[in-house]
Design a protein around this motif. Structure first.
Motif, PDB file in Angstrom:
ATOM      1  N   ALA A   3       8.665  -7.755 -42.156  1.00 28.88           N
ATOM      2  CA  ALA A   3       7.342  -7.870 -42.778  1.00 28.88           C
ATOM      3  C   ALA A   3       7.464  -7.521 -44.264  1.00 28.88           C
ATOM      4  O   ALA A   3       7.276  -6.370 -44.665  1.00 28.88           O
ATOM      5  CB  ALA A   3       6.345  -6.968 -42.084  1.00 28.88           C
ATOM      6  N   GLU A  30      -2.563  -5.898 -38.369  1.00 30.43           N
ATOM      7  CA  GLU A  30      -2.734  -6.564 -37.077  1.00 30.43           C
ATOM      8  C   GLU A  30      -2.418  -8.054 -37.196  1.00 30.43           C
ATOM      9  O   GLU A  30      -1.790  -8.635 -36.293  1.00 30.43           O
ATOM     10  CB  GLU A  30      -4.164  -6.363 -36.561  1.00 30.43           C
ATOM     11  CG  GLU A  30      -4.483  -4.942 -36.105  1.00 30.43           C
ATOM     12  CD  GLU A  30      -4.909  -4.010 -37.238  1.00 30.43           C
ATOM     13  OE1 GLU A  30      -5.175  -2.822 -36.954  1.00 30.43           O
ATOM     14  OE2 GLU A  30      -4.987  -4.473 -38.391  1.00 30.43           O
ATOM     15  N   CYS A  58       1.377  -8.496 -37.428  1.00 27.57           N
ATOM     16  CA  CYS A  58       1.997  -8.352 -36.109  1.00 27.57           C
ATOM     17  C   CYS A  58       1.729  -9.576 -35.243  1.00 27.57           C
ATOM     18  O   CYS A  58       2.604 -10.024 -34.490  1.00 27.57           O
ATOM     19  CB  CYS A  58       1.494  -7.089 -35.432  1.00 27.57           C
ATOM     20  SG  CYS A  58       2.046  -5.561 -36.229  1.00 27.57           S
ATOM     21  N   ALA A  82       4.081 -12.286 -36.356  1.00 24.89           N
ATOM     22  CA  ALA A  82       5.434 -12.013 -35.864  1.00 24.89           C
ATOM     23  C   ALA A  82       5.544 -12.367 -34.381  1.00 24.89           C
ATOM     24  O   ALA A  82       6.537 -12.987 -33.950  1.00 24.89           O
ATOM     25  CB  ALA A  82       5.786 -10.551 -36.094  1.00 24.89           C
ATOM     26  N   ALA A  83       4.548 -11.983 -33.607  1.00 21.65           N
ATOM     27  CA  ALA A  83       4.565 -12.280 -32.178  1.00 21.65           C
ATOM     28  C   ALA A  83       4.502 -13.784 -31.932  1.00 21.65           C
ATOM     29  O   ALA A  83       5.197 -14.316 -31.053  1.00 21.65           O
ATOM     30  CB  ALA A  83       3.415 -11.570 -31.486  1.00 21.65           C
ATOM     31  N   VAL A 108       9.078  -6.126 -35.078  1.00 23.92           N
ATOM     32  CA  VAL A 108       8.758  -6.375 -36.478  1.00 23.92           C
ATOM     33  C   VAL A 108       8.985  -5.079 -37.253  1.00 23.92           C
ATOM     34  O   VAL A 108       8.650  -3.992 -36.774  1.00 23.92           O
ATOM     35  CB  VAL A 108       7.307  -6.900 -36.649  1.00 23.92           C
ATOM     36  CG1 VAL A 108       6.284  -5.949 -36.057  1.00 23.92           C
ATOM     37  CG2 VAL A 108       6.996  -7.176 -38.120  1.00 23.92           C
ATOM     38  N   PHE A 139      -0.805   0.833 -35.222  1.00 22.30           N
ATOM     39  CA  PHE A 139       0.441   0.144 -34.901  1.00 22.30           C
ATOM     40  C   PHE A 139       0.673   0.129 -33.389  1.00 22.30           C
ATOM     41  O   PHE A 139       1.143  -0.869 -32.835  1.00 22.30           O
ATOM     42  CB  PHE A 139       1.617   0.827 -35.607  1.00 22.30           C
ATOM     43  CG  PHE A 139       1.681   0.576 -37.076  1.00 22.30           C
ATOM     44  CD1 PHE A 139       2.315  -0.551 -37.578  1.00 22.30           C
ATOM     45  CD2 PHE A 139       1.119   1.476 -37.973  1.00 22.30           C
ATOM     46  CE1 PHE A 139       2.382  -0.784 -38.941  1.00 22.30           C
ATOM     47  CE2 PHE A 139       1.182   1.250 -39.342  1.00 22.30           C
ATOM     48  CZ  PHE A 139       1.818   0.118 -39.823  1.00 22.30           C
ATOM     49  N   ALA A 198      -1.499  -2.482 -31.960  1.00 18.97           N
ATOM     50  CA  ALA A 198      -0.981  -3.810 -32.306  1.00 18.97           C
ATOM     51  C   ALA A 198       0.234  -4.159 -31.454  1.00 18.97           C
ATOM     52  O   ALA A 198       0.418  -5.326 -31.065  1.00 18.97           O
ATOM     53  CB  ALA A 198      -0.628  -3.866 -33.791  1.00 18.97           C
ATOM     54  N   ALA A 199       1.067  -3.166 -31.171  1.00 17.90           N
ATOM     55  CA  ALA A 199       2.236  -3.403 -30.315  1.00 17.90           C
ATOM     56  C   ALA A 199       1.784  -3.830 -28.915  1.00 17.90           C
ATOM     57  O   ALA A 199       2.307  -4.793 -28.342  1.00 17.90           O
ATOM     58  CB  ALA A 199       3.097  -2.145 -30.252  1.00 17.90           C
ATOM     59  N   ASN A 259       0.076  -7.385 -28.905  1.00 16.91           N
ATOM     60  CA  ASN A 259       0.936  -8.533 -29.192  1.00 16.91           C
ATOM     61  C   ASN A 259       2.223  -8.554 -28.378  1.00 16.91           C
ATOM     62  O   ASN A 259       3.010  -9.493 -28.493  1.00 16.91           O
ATOM     63  CB  ASN A 259       1.274  -8.559 -30.687  1.00 16.91           C
ATOM     64  CG  ASN A 259       0.063  -8.843 -31.546  1.00 16.91           C
ATOM     65  OD1 ASN A 259      -0.391  -9.979 -31.625  1.00 16.91           O
ATOM     66  ND2 ASN A 259      -0.477  -7.815 -32.187  1.00 16.91           N
ATOM     67  N   ILE A 289       7.462  -2.377 -32.821  1.00 16.32           N
ATOM     68  CA  ILE A 289       7.165  -2.268 -34.248  1.00 16.32           C
ATOM     69  C   ILE A 289       7.911  -1.081 -34.831  1.00 16.32           C
ATOM     70  O   ILE A 289       7.891   0.011 -34.250  1.00 16.32           O
ATOM     71  CB  ILE A 289       5.655  -2.086 -34.500  1.00 16.32           C
ATOM     72  CG1 ILE A 289       4.850  -3.248 -33.919  1.00 16.32           C
ATOM     73  CG2 ILE A 289       5.367  -1.926 -35.992  1.00 16.32           C
ATOM     74  CD1 ILE A 289       3.338  -3.043 -33.990  1.00 16.32           C
ATOM     75  N   ASP A 348       6.736  -2.140 -26.818  1.00 17.48           N
ATOM     76  CA  ASP A 348       5.624  -3.066 -26.597  1.00 17.48           C
ATOM     77  C   ASP A 348       4.538  -2.518 -25.684  1.00 17.48           C
ATOM     78  O   ASP A 348       3.536  -3.183 -25.437  1.00 17.48           O
ATOM     79  CB  ASP A 348       6.133  -4.416 -26.088  1.00 17.48           C
ATOM     80  CG  ASP A 348       6.888  -4.311 -24.766  1.00 17.48           C
ATOM     81  OD1 ASP A 348       6.909  -3.213 -24.171  1.00 17.48           O
ATOM     82  OD2 ASP A 348       7.459  -5.336 -24.337  1.00 17.48           O
TER      83      ASP A 348
END
Length: 261
Positions: free
Chosen positions: A11, A20, A23, A26-27, A34, A73, A76-77, A80, A84, A105
């Protein structure tokens, strides 16, 4: 049989982005993990070393590991389905730490790393305390467990950090960064050369996530276990994708076993 790859997203963004959304991008690109740049909680901001109030305000902005900053974070993990590497100025009892965590995750912190070789000679890190050790986490991914280590920016310039991660069995080393990588006015691209040599010496893949221009010069990059550059970004804000060939890394580790003693 096809080789096994793990996809990593770098990133290369400023800290005012919507994390968000980064992420999610990236997903969507299929990344398993990421990596954000160094001290993302404040964008590796500086303070006036002559102003006690400014210095105190900077330190007071440090975040705890169990606070709302990392909670974003972690969410977001989970949302997605990816891991992270989040970075922060971490609260400390005496001094703060320049730190990074690997969140899996499910939103759990599986690795906590504090920068060991701080830039004690300059703002802002003269206000920080150094970390004391390095370790590796076995990250569960869709392609199996991958041994992940973290070093933070200047840690990559000291052999003891890499040696510790190699002894712990790291397959891939992820490096949150904040400094020029290619266009440093004093040393040019020596940091890229250093990472290529370190990967070769360690028989491990390495990925470096840097801030874009104008803060730094971008050029986030990754190298394989023989030190060859796999990918390098430009200077602009972007999410850079790299595929590490895990089978190739492990073949190199078996052939070059003496490098990992």
């Amino acid at each position: 049989m096809a080789n096994t790859f793990i996809r990593v997203a770098l990133a290369q963004v400023m800290n005012d982005v919507n994390l968000e959304e980064v992420c999610a991008v990236a997903a969507a690109k299929g990344a398993a993990v990421v990596v954000f740049p160094e001290m993302f909680s404040n964008g590796y901001s500086r303070f006036d070393s002559e102003c006690a109030v400014s210095r105190k305000a900077w330190i007071d902005g440090a975040a705890p590991l169990d606070g709302p900053y990392l909670d974003r974070f972690r969410e977001a993990a989970r949302d997605n389905g990816l891991a992270i590497v989040a970075t922060l100025l971490e609260q400390g009892e005496v001094k703060p730490f320049n730190a990074a965590v690997l969140i899996d995750d499910t939103g759990e912190i599986v690795l906590h790393q504090r920068k060991r070789h701080i830039c004690f000679f300059d703002v802002p890190e003269e206000a920080c305390a150094p970390g004391e050790s390095s370790s590796v986490a076995k990250l569960k991914t869709k392609v199996g467990e991958v041994a992940i280590g973290i070093m933070i920016c200047m840690d990559r310039e000291f052999p003891n950090v890499a040696s510790d991660l190699v002894r712990e069995g790291a397959d891939i080393i992820l490096v949150p960064n904040s400094c020029p990588l290619v266009d440093d006015p004093s040393v040019g691209d020596v940091r890229v050369a250093g990472m290529r040599a370190l990967a070769f010496q360690s028989a491990a893949g390495i990925a470096v996530a840097n801030y874009p221009a104008p803060k730094n010069d971008g050029h986030s990059f990754a190298v394989d276990a023989l030190g060859k550059i796999i990918v390098m970004g430009g200077v602009q804000q972007e999410v850079i994708i790299v595929d590490f060939d895990l089978d190739e890394i492990r073949v190199v580790q078996k052939q070059e076993w003496f490098r990992r003693l």
